[in-house]
Enzyme design. Sequence first.
Site, PDB file in Angstrom:
ATOM      1  N   ALA A 271       0.844  -1.200   0.000  1.00 49.97           N
ATOM      2  CA  ALA A 271       0.000   0.000   0.000  1.00 49.97           C
ATOM      3  C   ALA A 271       0.874   1.243   0.000  1.00 49.97           C
ATOM      4  CB  ALA A 271      -0.905  -0.011   1.232  1.00 49.97           C
TER       5      ALA A 271
ATOM      6  N   GLN B 289      -4.667  -6.637  -6.091  1.00 50.81           N
ATOM      7  CA  GLN B 289      -5.027  -7.267  -4.823  1.00 50.81           C
ATOM      8  C   GLN B 289      -6.295  -6.622  -4.273  1.00 50.81           C
ATOM      9  OE1 GLN B 289      -3.045  -6.677  -0.939  1.00 50.81           O
ATOM     10  NE2 GLN B 289      -2.754  -8.891  -0.934  1.00 50.81           N
TER      11      GLN B 289
ATOM     12  N   CYS C 232      -3.145  -8.735   6.280  1.00 53.50           N
ATOM     13  CA  CYS C 232      -2.918  -7.417   6.877  1.00 53.50           C
ATOM     14  C   CYS C 232      -2.944  -7.496   8.414  1.00 53.50           C
ATOM     15  CB  CYS C 232      -3.976  -6.430   6.382  1.00 53.50           C
ATOM     16  SG  CYS C 232      -3.713  -4.778   7.015  1.00 53.50           S
TER      17      CYS C 232
ATOM     18  N   ASN D 178       7.109 -15.880   0.860  1.00 53.16           N
ATOM     19  CA  ASN D 178       7.279 -14.445   1.099  1.00 53.16           C
ATOM     20  C   ASN D 178       7.877 -14.184   2.474  1.00 53.16           C
ATOM     21  OD1 ASN D 178       5.141 -11.801   2.112  1.00 53.16           O
ATOM     22  ND2 ASN D 178       6.849 -11.523   0.744  1.00 53.16           N
ATOM     23  N   GLY D 179       8.797 -13.226   2.490  1.00 48.51           N
ATOM     24  CA  GLY D 179       9.385 -12.785   3.758  1.00 48.51           C
ATOM     25  C   GLY D 179      10.894 -12.811   3.737  1.00 48.51           C
TER      26      GLY D 179
HETATM   27  C1  LIG Z   1       4.667  -0.413   3.120  1.00 46.97           C
HETATM   28  C2  LIG Z   1       4.072  -1.781   3.030  1.00 46.97           C
HETATM   29  C3  LIG Z   1       2.773  -1.938   2.561  1.00 46.97           C
HETATM   30  C4  LIG Z   1       2.222  -3.214   2.451  1.00 46.97           C
HETATM   31  N1  LIG Z   1       0.955  -3.353   1.937  1.00 46.97           N
HETATM   32  C5  LIG Z   1       0.467  -4.600   1.711  1.00 46.97           C
HETATM   33  C6  LIG Z   1      -0.784  -4.798   1.079  1.00 46.97           C
HETATM   34  O1  LIG Z   1      -1.465  -3.860   0.689  1.00 46.97           O
HETATM   35  N2  LIG Z   1      -1.219  -6.073   0.903  1.00 46.97           N
HETATM   36  C7  LIG Z   1      -0.488  -7.160   1.329  1.00 46.97           C
HETATM   37  O2  LIG Z   1      -0.919  -8.301   1.138  1.00 46.97           O
HETATM   38  N3  LIG Z   1       0.694  -6.998   1.936  1.00 46.97           N
HETATM   39  C8  LIG Z   1       1.186  -5.760   2.109  1.00 46.97           C
HETATM   40  N4  LIG Z   1       2.419  -5.611   2.688  1.00 46.97           N
HETATM   41  C9  LIG Z   1       3.177  -6.817   3.073  1.00 46.97           C
HETATM   42  C10 LIG Z   1       4.096  -7.252   1.939  1.00 46.97           C
HETATM   43  O3  LIG Z   1       3.327  -7.567   0.788  1.00 46.97           O
HETATM   44  C11 LIG Z   1       4.911  -8.484   2.353  1.00 46.97           C
HETATM   45  O4  LIG Z   1       4.049  -9.534   2.649  1.00 46.97           O
HETATM   46  C12 LIG Z   1       5.786  -8.214   3.571  1.00 46.97           C
HETATM   47  O5  LIG Z   1       6.437  -6.974   3.471  1.00 46.97           O
HETATM   48  C13 LIG Z   1       6.815  -9.340   3.771  1.00 46.97           C
HETATM   49  O6  LIG Z   1       7.617  -9.465   2.648  1.00 46.97           O
HETATM   50  P1  LIG Z   1       9.096  -8.798   2.581  1.00 46.97           P
HETATM   51  O7  LIG Z   1       9.902  -9.363   3.709  1.00 46.97           O
HETATM   52  O8  LIG Z   1       9.631  -9.194   1.218  1.00 46.97           O
HETATM   53  O9  LIG Z   1       8.917  -7.338   2.730  1.00 46.97           O
HETATM   54  C14 LIG Z   1       2.975  -4.353   2.844  1.00 46.97           C
HETATM   55  C15 LIG Z   1       4.273  -4.186   3.321  1.00 46.97           C
HETATM   56  C16 LIG Z   1       4.821  -2.928   3.413  1.00 46.97           C
HETATM   57  C17 LIG Z   1       6.244  -2.804   3.905  1.00 46.97           C
END
Ligand SMILES: Cc1cc2nc3c(=O)[nH]c(=O)nc-3n(C[C@H](O)[C@H](O)[C@H](O)COP(=O)(O)O)c2cc1C
Length: 390
Positions: free
Chosen positions: A31, A88, A119, A222-223
Amino acid sequence: MSITTPTTGLPPGLTLGSVHVATPVVLAPMAGITNAAYRRLCLEQMRLQGADGLFVCEMITSRGLVERDSTTLQMLVFDELEKVRSVQLYGTDPVYVGRAAEVLCAEYGVAHIDLNFGCPVPKVTRKGGGGALPWKRGLLAEILAAAVAAATPYGVPVTMKTRKGLDADHLTYLDAGRIAEETGVAAIALHGRTVEQAYSGEADWDAIAALVDHVDIPVLGNGDIWEAADAVRMVEETGASGVVVGRGCLGRPWLFRDLAAAFAGERVATLPNLGEVRDMMRRHAELLSEHLGEERGCKEFRKHVSWYLKGFRAGGPLRHQLALASSLAELDVLLAELDADDPFPVAELGTPRGRQGAPRKRVVLPEGWLDDRDGSGRHLREDATETTGG
Ligand SMILES: Cc1cc2nc3c(=O)[nH]c(=O)nc-3n(C[C@H](O)[C@H](O)[C@H](O)COP(=O)(O)O)c2cc1C
């Protein structure tokens, strides 16, 4: 500058129903970040390798779309380079989710719909949405089935994205995977943290491997993918069909170039000097201005400045001014002050970026939420303007 070493034995692209992309890499919905401009920036990087991935739009709410809320509709914008439109949806009501999925397919030419069940934001989980929802297995099934029923006539695959559960004592991901499979969902993405953990600690890749063992549909891991090598390692260690990359690409769209190379069998780490980073910043601000108008585009760009400059020597006052620029001309004057020859800060490689924070003290849930695990037919209030997402 880049470092290259060979890799082998990786998945040849990613297939989600009718959608196929050459590289099993998904830009995580974020987001306030993954708007049309940012998706294009990342896509351009993949194209440098002659590759393609999946780039998911920021989350939009089902009710907002169904009721044609203007903020929601403003987010539903695509770049001309995006051949696969991926969105999404957030929702807690099967009727709204089904109708929203129908609108996306019929009116917006969307080729892939992802549903948000991850979320962790209290104002979302308080209403039973996002990461709280999979606790209600029956309701989850109803929402997934409604989206699949609406999207299937258009040949559009539906996926879901979730977390491990509410907390360590209330895990939901294995049940969610089974329900996804039973309702015709094309793939499930798992962020290896619980709602309680939010973004703290380390993502649990063993949970991703356990989900791969538990279901027959593709699992996307993911993560904590900070470098392309992490993505390869995640696939090798968990058996996931692909990866979802979020915070690792903040201020580093070129990570997608490295990811494309890595899944094509080369291990590349792009290490731009500050001059090259400056060009990327300018391109980002320019794309935001094209899509949102210069004033709003430059404002949106501000949040990205510190991510681009992380670890470089650029001084505090200049960073501060860059994060206040309100036109491209102003930005150009300030960007020219950066030392183009400053080399990439290699100490930043492999380190976390973006939000991390602390675990939540408690997961905020609707009254009595834990008492029953079904929730079929339960009516949850759905906000039209929810924008928090992650
Ligand atoms: C700023 C921000 C906004 C996010 N918005 C969403 C979102 O709208 N929908 C969602 O499923 N995950 C959202 N996430 C989570 C990410 O999609 C992801 O699952 C999470 O950051 C873990 O992955 P990463 O370690 O690669 O960052 C958001 C994460 C961040 C940092």
